[in-house]
Design an enzyme around this catalytic site. Sequence first.
Site, PDB file in Angstrom:
ATOM      1  N   LYS A 186      38.748  -5.079   9.512  1.00 27.28           N
ATOM      2  CA  LYS A 186      37.748  -6.253  10.617  1.00 27.28           C
ATOM      3  C   LYS A 186      36.702  -5.157  11.121  1.00 27.28           C
ATOM      4  CE  LYS A 186      36.377 -10.442  13.111  1.00 27.28           C
ATOM      5  NZ  LYS A 186      36.499 -11.006  14.177  1.00 27.28           N
ATOM      6  N   ASP A 204      28.870 -10.461  16.683  1.00 31.81           N
ATOM      7  CA  ASP A 204      29.710 -11.262  15.908  1.00 31.81           C
ATOM      8  C   ASP A 204      28.538 -12.467  17.356  1.00 31.81           C
ATOM      9  OD1 ASP A 204      30.546 -13.879  15.637  1.00 31.81           O
ATOM     10  OD2 ASP A 204      32.835 -13.223  16.523  1.00 31.81           O
ATOM     11  N   LYS A 263      28.439 -18.345  20.845  1.00 37.56           N
ATOM     12  CA  LYS A 263      29.151 -18.193  21.653  1.00 37.56           C
ATOM     13  C   LYS A 263      28.332 -18.123  23.015  1.00 37.56           C
ATOM     14  CE  LYS A 263      31.785 -14.132  19.316  1.00 37.56           C
ATOM     15  NZ  LYS A 263      34.010 -14.756  19.511  1.00 37.56           N
ATOM     16  N   ASP A 322      33.519  -6.012  17.737  1.00 37.04           N
ATOM     17  CA  ASP A 322      33.793  -6.303  16.468  1.00 37.04           C
ATOM     18  C   ASP A 322      33.956  -6.280  15.414  1.00 37.04           C
ATOM     19  OD1 ASP A 322      35.484  -9.169  16.658  1.00 37.04           O
ATOM     20  OD2 ASP A 322      33.940 -10.490  15.882  1.00 37.04           O
ATOM     21  N   ASP A 361      32.958 -19.529  14.103  1.00 38.74           N
ATOM     22  CA  ASP A 361      33.369 -18.407  14.707  1.00 38.74           C
ATOM     23  C   ASP A 361      34.861 -18.097  14.188  1.00 38.74           C
ATOM     24  OD1 ASP A 361      32.885 -16.328  16.612  1.00 38.74           O
ATOM     25  OD2 ASP A 361      33.482 -17.880  18.394  1.00 38.74           O
ATOM     26  N   GLU A 400      35.347 -15.803  11.534  1.00 38.08           N
ATOM     27  CA  GLU A 400      34.679 -15.186  10.565  1.00 38.08           C
ATOM     28  C   GLU A 400      34.929 -14.675  10.315  1.00 38.08           C
ATOM     29  OE1 GLU A 400      33.977 -12.603  13.623  1.00 38.08           O
ATOM     30  OE2 GLU A 400      33.729 -14.474  13.904  1.00 38.08           O
ATOM     31  N   ARG A 439      38.480 -13.726  10.034  1.00 36.18           N
ATOM     32  CA  ARG A 439      39.616 -14.053   9.167  1.00 36.18           C
ATOM     33  C   ARG A 439      38.895 -14.315   7.035  1.00 36.18           C
ATOM     34  NH1 ARG A 439      42.096 -18.506  12.760  1.00 36.18           N
ATOM     35  NH2 ARG A 439      40.664 -17.459  14.296  1.00 36.18           N
TER      36      ARG A 439
END
Length: 496
Positions: free
Chosen positions: A251, A256, A263, A274, A333, A335, A337
């Site tokens: 990933k 993010d 967030k 991230d 959030d 995202e 996956r």
Amino acid sequence: MDFQLKTLDAAGAAREKCDALVFVIAEGFKPGRDPLSRLAAEAVKAGDLDTKPGKLLQAYRPAGVGAKRVVLASAGDGSPRRVQAAIGSAVSSLKSAGAKRLVVVLPSGAGDDHVRAAVAGTAEASYVYVATKSKPEGRELERITIAVGNAAASKGAFELARATAAGIEFARELGNLPPNLATPTRLGEEAKGLARTYGFRCEVLGPKEIAKLGMGAFMAVAQGSEEPARFIVLEYRGGAANEAPVVLVGKGITFDSGGISIKPAPDMDEMKFDMSGAGSVLGTFRALGEAKPAINVVGLIPSCENLPDGRAVKPGDIVKTMNGQTVEILNTDAEGRLILCDALAYAERFKPGAVVDIATLTGACVVALGFVRSGLFSPDDALAQELLAAGEAANDLAWRMPLDDEYADGLKTNFADVANVGPRWGGAITAAKFLQRFTSKYRWAHLDVAGPASKSGPQKGSTGRPVGLLFQFLLARQNGAAAPAKAAKAKGAKAR
């Protein structure tokens, strides 16, 4: 940093001229007549040094020892894990001493695992981030000598440990870069740099190519940012031409914000970590390039930012993935996956022997396992065991989590094939169940590294995990430790 391996007992190490010496002591320590052993024996007898793991005692210019400073480091039962922790603590205690040349003396009878632990502990503790500092204080240590009873016998393990350390440092450095520098474009450039240095095959796709592949979920996450998305494909071919590769999928969310489902402000700066899954794939390829094992490996990195501008994907939007499934995005959030599912679909074209995805995917996994172990999810018992064993060997630990079919019920929606989030409870598992939908054509495992990939607080920074686990997993497969795919599938069919 220059690592060296040298045949030295305690007496020989005492004669070494160096700035600092770490003398590792385990339970059952039997002192000889050399100055180092006598110093340690006197400290233990006087009660100044406890043999419990983690205890340290420093001495300055002790009699009969060539080192300016000596650190006696207790390693408890003398296991590789305890030895690594002891050496890490000792090296950390020397950071302000200005030491450039260090000798690390392992306990009598230390084997290959202890050599790997010594390199890992020293490398981890001596790492210093300086890339964006105007007046950087550089890393002090320049040469580290690992003293063992038989250097020739441990040379192979030592070289692999050096390759691992190089890969971990590469991943840490990328993870620690600020998000305005470590962009998806930068990750693509780093991948190309590895390819040039080590002879990998590398392809970096931009937004048009990604869209042409039909990666609608990936593109939906990327559309809220001005930074162009990148899909990175790396190939290392060290095995036979007909050998099915292992595919590592990382990933690569370089920042993010949460998107429209934004967030909270506190600690949002840590969302630069991230992309740690992507960093671990690149770090593993660095280790592969250094060690050149006989195995085929493919690295896939979907990379973009997740930001909330006027074009950003909205809760309630429905997107189509590369393999034709539709996804209702209930939370922007969630995202990671979304970009991973398209990469997992892409992985099919390599006819892989196994696929492992690595992601800082859920805070729920941190709640479950904290910062010590990665969460491991797989329907394949044999593959899961390979990864768990690799983690134990590399001291890069994981813990297997459930994948019961009932957890997938939380992803049902009236408007698409699947929703991208389920209920609050069991969030790490429902995220894994989402990814599992895209992995039916190969053996698959998922590592949720949201806890161990980085640290907060005074020690804030990337850890480079799970490069150690991944590289050890690949090395074991090279050595024939992988279970036959047919048998593993049969066994995995019973796993829940």
